[in-house]
Design a protein around this motif. Structure first.
Motif, PDB file in Angstrom:
ATOM      1  N   VAL A  10       0.820  -1.186   0.060  1.00 41.39           N
ATOM      2  CA  VAL A  10       0.099   0.026  -0.009  1.00 41.39           C
ATOM      3  C   VAL A  10       0.895   1.178   0.007  1.00 41.39           C
ATOM      4  O   VAL A  10       0.672   2.055  -0.755  1.00 41.39           O
ATOM      5  CB  VAL A  10      -0.881   0.138   1.367  1.00 41.39           C
ATOM      6  N   ASP A  11       1.987   1.282   0.889  1.00 42.22           N
ATOM      7  CA  ASP A  11       2.978   2.339   0.835  1.00 42.22           C
ATOM      8  C   ASP A  11       3.723   2.669  -0.437  1.00 42.22           C
ATOM      9  O   ASP A  11       3.722   3.669  -0.948  1.00 42.22           O
ATOM     10  CB  ASP A  11       3.943   2.117   2.096  1.00 42.22           C
ATOM     11  N   LYS A  12       3.982   1.538  -1.146  1.00 38.12           N
ATOM     12  CA  LYS A  12       4.582   1.693  -2.463  1.00 38.12           C
ATOM     13  C   LYS A  12       3.596   2.210  -3.539  1.00 38.12           C
ATOM     14  O   LYS A  12       3.821   3.086  -4.196  1.00 38.12           O
ATOM     15  CB  LYS A  12       4.910   0.494  -2.696  1.00 38.12           C
ATOM     16  N   HIS A  13       2.492   1.709  -3.391  1.00 33.80           N
ATOM     17  CA  HIS A  13       1.104   2.336  -4.323  1.00 33.80           C
ATOM     18  C   HIS A  13       1.018   3.748  -4.127  1.00 33.80           C
ATOM     19  O   HIS A  13       0.958   4.550  -4.864  1.00 33.80           O
ATOM     20  CB  HIS A  13      -0.017   1.413  -4.068  1.00 33.80           C
ATOM     21  N   GLU A  14       1.013   4.108  -2.748  1.00 34.49           N
ATOM     22  CA  GLU A  14       0.749   5.543  -2.288  1.00 34.49           C
ATOM     23  C   GLU A  14       1.911   6.183  -2.798  1.00 34.49           C
ATOM     24  O   GLU A  14       1.638   7.368  -3.327  1.00 34.49           O
ATOM     25  CB  GLU A  14       0.489   5.631  -0.928  1.00 34.49           C
ATOM     26  N   ILE A  15       3.237   5.897  -2.752  1.00 35.99           N
ATOM     27  CA  ILE A  15       4.231   6.793  -2.987  1.00 35.99           C
ATOM     28  C   ILE A  15       4.256   6.780  -4.747  1.00 35.99           C
ATOM     29  O   ILE A  15       4.459   8.044  -5.220  1.00 35.99           O
ATOM     30  CB  ILE A  15       5.679   5.949  -2.645  1.00 35.99           C
ATOM     31  N   LYS A  16       3.961   5.784  -5.484  1.00 33.49           N
ATOM     32  CA  LYS A  16       4.004   5.936  -6.820  1.00 33.49           C
ATOM     33  C   LYS A  16       2.933   6.743  -7.266  1.00 33.49           C
ATOM     34  O   LYS A  16       3.173   7.733  -8.254  1.00 33.49           O
ATOM     35  CB  LYS A  16       3.558   4.360  -7.350  1.00 33.49           C
ATOM     36  N   ARG A  17       1.609   6.586  -6.440  1.00 33.83           N
ATOM     37  CA  ARG A  17       0.427   7.565  -6.997  1.00 33.83           C
ATOM     38  C   ARG A  17       1.109   8.955  -6.683  1.00 33.83           C
ATOM     39  O   ARG A  17       0.771  10.061  -7.512  1.00 33.83           O
ATOM     40  CB  ARG A  17      -0.709   7.204  -5.986  1.00 33.83           C
ATOM     41  N   GLY A  18       1.583   9.355  -5.561  1.00 29.37           N
ATOM     42  CA  GLY A  18       1.864  10.408  -5.020  1.00 29.37           C
ATOM     43  C   GLY A  18       3.101  11.224  -6.063  1.00 29.37           C
ATOM     44  O   GLY A  18       3.178  12.243  -6.495  1.00 29.37           O
ATOM     45  N   GLU A  19       4.002  10.285  -6.455  1.00 24.59           N
ATOM     46  CA  GLU A  19       5.074  11.005  -7.529  1.00 24.59           C
ATOM     47  C   GLU A  19       4.415  11.085  -8.834  1.00 24.59           C
ATOM     48  O   GLU A  19       4.967  12.168  -9.343  1.00 24.59           O
ATOM     49  CB  GLU A  19       6.072   9.717  -7.557  1.00 24.59           C
ATOM     50  N   LYS A  20       3.609  10.359  -9.251  1.00 19.17           N
ATOM     51  CA  LYS A  20       2.626  10.884 -10.303  1.00 19.17           C
ATOM     52  C   LYS A  20       1.969  11.913 -10.327  1.00 19.17           C
ATOM     53  O   LYS A  20       2.212  12.796 -11.171  1.00 19.17           O
ATOM     54  CB  LYS A  20       1.707   9.813 -10.734  1.00 19.17           C
ATOM     55  N   ASN A  55      14.106  21.773  -7.213  1.00 23.14           N
ATOM     56  CA  ASN A  55      14.801  20.687  -6.612  1.00 23.14           C
ATOM     57  C   ASN A  55      14.348  20.544  -5.146  1.00 23.14           C
ATOM     58  O   ASN A  55      14.260  19.446  -4.710  1.00 23.14           O
ATOM     59  CB  ASN A  55      16.265  20.626  -6.978  1.00 23.14           C
ATOM     60  N   GLN A  56      14.387  21.839  -4.166  1.00 22.70           N
ATOM     61  CA  GLN A  56      14.129  21.543  -3.169  1.00 22.70           C
ATOM     62  C   GLN A  56      12.851  20.979  -2.861  1.00 22.70           C
ATOM     63  O   GLN A  56      12.621  20.141  -1.968  1.00 22.70           O
ATOM     64  CB  GLN A  56      14.168  22.872  -2.288  1.00 22.70           C
ATOM     65  N   ILE A  57      11.682  21.431  -3.503  1.00 22.72           N
ATOM     66  CA  ILE A  57      10.368  21.028  -3.078  1.00 22.72           C
ATOM     67  C   ILE A  57      10.239  19.754  -3.763  1.00 22.72           C
ATOM     68  O   ILE A  57       9.641  19.099  -3.058  1.00 22.72           O
ATOM     69  CB  ILE A  57       9.448  22.095  -4.166  1.00 22.72           C
ATOM     70  N   ASN A  58      10.878  19.537  -4.691  1.00 21.18           N
ATOM     71  CA  ASN A  58      10.476  18.068  -5.311  1.00 21.18           C
ATOM     72  C   ASN A  58      11.197  16.954  -4.278  1.00 21.18           C
ATOM     73  O   ASN A  58      10.581  15.945  -3.953  1.00 21.18           O
ATOM     74  CB  ASN A  58      11.044  17.997  -6.773  1.00 21.18           C
ATOM     75  N   LYS A  59      12.288  17.194  -3.915  1.00 23.14           N
ATOM     76  CA  LYS A  59      12.922  16.381  -2.959  1.00 23.14           C
ATOM     77  C   LYS A  59      12.244  16.367  -1.497  1.00 23.14           C
ATOM     78  O   LYS A  59      12.058  15.190  -0.959  1.00 23.14           O
ATOM     79  CB  LYS A  59      14.378  16.905  -2.711  1.00 23.14           C
ATOM     80  N   GLN A  60      11.661  17.484  -1.069  1.00 23.94           N
ATOM     81  CA  GLN A  60      11.132  17.291   0.103  1.00 23.94           C
ATOM     82  C   GLN A  60       9.769  16.575   0.171  1.00 23.94           C
ATOM     83  O   GLN A  60       9.385  15.842   0.951  1.00 23.94           O
ATOM     84  CB  GLN A  60      10.668  19.001   0.720  1.00 23.94           C
ATOM     85  N   ILE A  61       8.774  16.583  -0.968  1.00 19.27           N
ATOM     86  CA  ILE A  61       7.844  16.215  -1.189  1.00 19.27           C
ATOM     87  C   ILE A  61       7.909  14.557  -1.259  1.00 19.27           C
ATOM     88  O   ILE A  61       7.251  13.723  -0.691  1.00 19.27           O
ATOM     89  CB  ILE A  61       6.757  16.774  -2.512  1.00 19.27           C
ATOM     90  N   LYS A  62       8.781  14.249  -2.057  1.00 22.38           N
ATOM     91  CA  LYS A  62       9.211  12.671  -2.341  1.00 22.38           C
ATOM     92  C   LYS A  62       9.648  12.277  -0.727  1.00 22.38           C
ATOM     93  O   LYS A  62       9.439  11.027  -0.534  1.00 22.38           O
ATOM     94  CB  LYS A  62      10.411  12.520  -3.216  1.00 22.38           C
ATOM     95  N   ASN A  63      10.527  12.706  -0.159  1.00 21.96           N
ATOM     96  CA  ASN A  63      10.765  12.319   1.353  1.00 21.96           C
ATOM     97  C   ASN A  63       9.668  12.159   2.129  1.00 21.96           C
ATOM     98  O   ASN A  63       9.497  11.319   2.768  1.00 21.96           O
ATOM     99  CB  ASN A  63      11.923  13.410   1.957  1.00 21.96           C
ATOM    100  N   GLY A  68       5.939   8.334   4.801  1.00 25.15           N
ATOM    101  CA  GLY A  68       4.582   8.336   5.068  1.00 25.15           C
ATOM    102  C   GLY A  68       3.977   9.396   5.904  1.00 25.15           C
ATOM    103  O   GLY A  68       2.895   9.476   6.389  1.00 25.15           O
ATOM    104  N   GLU A  69       4.667  10.511   5.625  1.00 22.22           N
ATOM    105  CA  GLU A  69       4.360  11.883   6.380  1.00 22.22           C
ATOM    106  C   GLU A  69       3.353  12.677   5.572  1.00 22.22           C
ATOM    107  O   GLU A  69       2.540  13.675   6.037  1.00 22.22           O
ATOM    108  CB  GLU A  69       5.324  12.730   6.875  1.00 22.22           C
ATOM    109  N   LEU A  70       3.027  12.248   4.170  1.00 23.42           N
ATOM    110  CA  LEU A  70       2.101  13.166   3.347  1.00 23.42           C
ATOM    111  C   LEU A  70       1.375  11.961   2.420  1.00 23.42           C
ATOM    112  O   LEU A  70       2.100  10.915   1.928  1.00 23.42           O
ATOM    113  CB  LEU A  70       3.178  13.747   2.364  1.00 23.42           C
ATOM    114  N   LYS A  71       0.049  12.306   2.247  1.00 24.67           N
ATOM    115  CA  LYS A  71      -0.549  11.613   1.470  1.00 24.67           C
ATOM    116  C   LYS A  71      -0.723  12.024  -0.059  1.00 24.67           C
ATOM    117  O   LYS A  71      -0.550  13.331  -0.057  1.00 24.67           O
ATOM    118  CB  LYS A  71      -2.078  11.390   2.085  1.00 24.67           C
ATOM    119  N   SER A  72      -0.981  11.342  -0.885  1.00 24.96           N
ATOM    120  CA  SER A  72      -0.977  11.985  -2.259  1.00 24.96           C
ATOM    121  C   SER A  72      -1.894  12.921  -2.578  1.00 24.96           C
ATOM    122  O   SER A  72      -1.723  13.728  -3.352  1.00 24.96           O
ATOM    123  CB  SER A  72      -1.035  10.763  -3.243  1.00 24.96           C
TER     124      SER A  72
END
Length: 129
Positions: A10-20, A55-63, A68-72
Motif C-alpha cells: 500500500v505504501d509503495k502504491h501510495e508513493i507511486k501515486r504521489g510521485e505521479k 529541486n528543494q520542493i521536489n526532494k522534500q515532497i518525495k521524502n 509516510g508523512e504525506l498522502k498523495s
C-alpha cells in the motif's frame, strides 16, 4: 501474505501515486512544468534560483511521501506551503493578483508622470505669460 507485506505494498502504491501527481504538477527532471515555473516566478523566485527551488520542493515532497508523512491527495497543498516557506510570503500570488498589482503600479507610475507633465506645463505657462 503477512500484514507487514500488505502495508508495504500500500505504501509503495501510495508513493507511486504521489510521485505521479507530483510530476503532473511540477514536471520531471528533464521537462519542467511551465505553469509551475510561472507560479514560482509570480511568487518572487528569480530565474537564478527557480531550478534550485524546484529541486528543494521536489526532494522534500518525495521524502515526505516515502516517510509516510504525506498522502498523495495533500501534495498540491503541501507544495503551496513549501512555496510560502521558501518565498517568505504570506499567501500564494495568483496570475490574477499579479495582473492587478501590475496594473495598479502602472496607474501609479502614470499618475506620477501626469503630475510631472502638469508641473512642467504650469512652469511654461508662467514663463510665457
Amino acid at each position: 501474505m503477512s500484514l507487514l507485506q500488505s502495508k508495504s505494498n500500500v505504501d509503495k502504491h501510495e508513493i507511486k501515486r504521489g510521485e505521479k501527481i507530483l510530476k503532473n504538477i511540477m514536471g520531471g527532471k528533464l521537462v519542467r512544468n511551465r505553469e509551475f515555473f510561472r507560479k514560482l516566478g509570480l511568487n518572487g523566485f528569480t530565474f537564478k534560483n527557480i531550478n534550485k527551488t524546484w529541486n528543494q520542493i521536489n526532494k522534500q515532497i518525495k521524502n515526505e511521501l516515502k516517510n509516510g508523512e504525506l498522502k498523495s491527495e495533500d501534495i498540491e497543498k503541501r507544495i503551496d506551503e513549501l512555496i510560502l516557506e521558501l518565498s517568505g510570503k504570506d499567501h500564494i500570488i495568483t496570475e490574477e493578483e499579479y495582473v492587478e498589482l501590475y496594473e495598479k503600479k502602472q496607474m501609479e507610475k502614470q499618475e506620477e508622470i501626469d503630475k510631472i507633465v502638469k508641473t512642467q506645463e504650469d512652469k511654461i505657462k508662467k514663463r510665457n505669460s
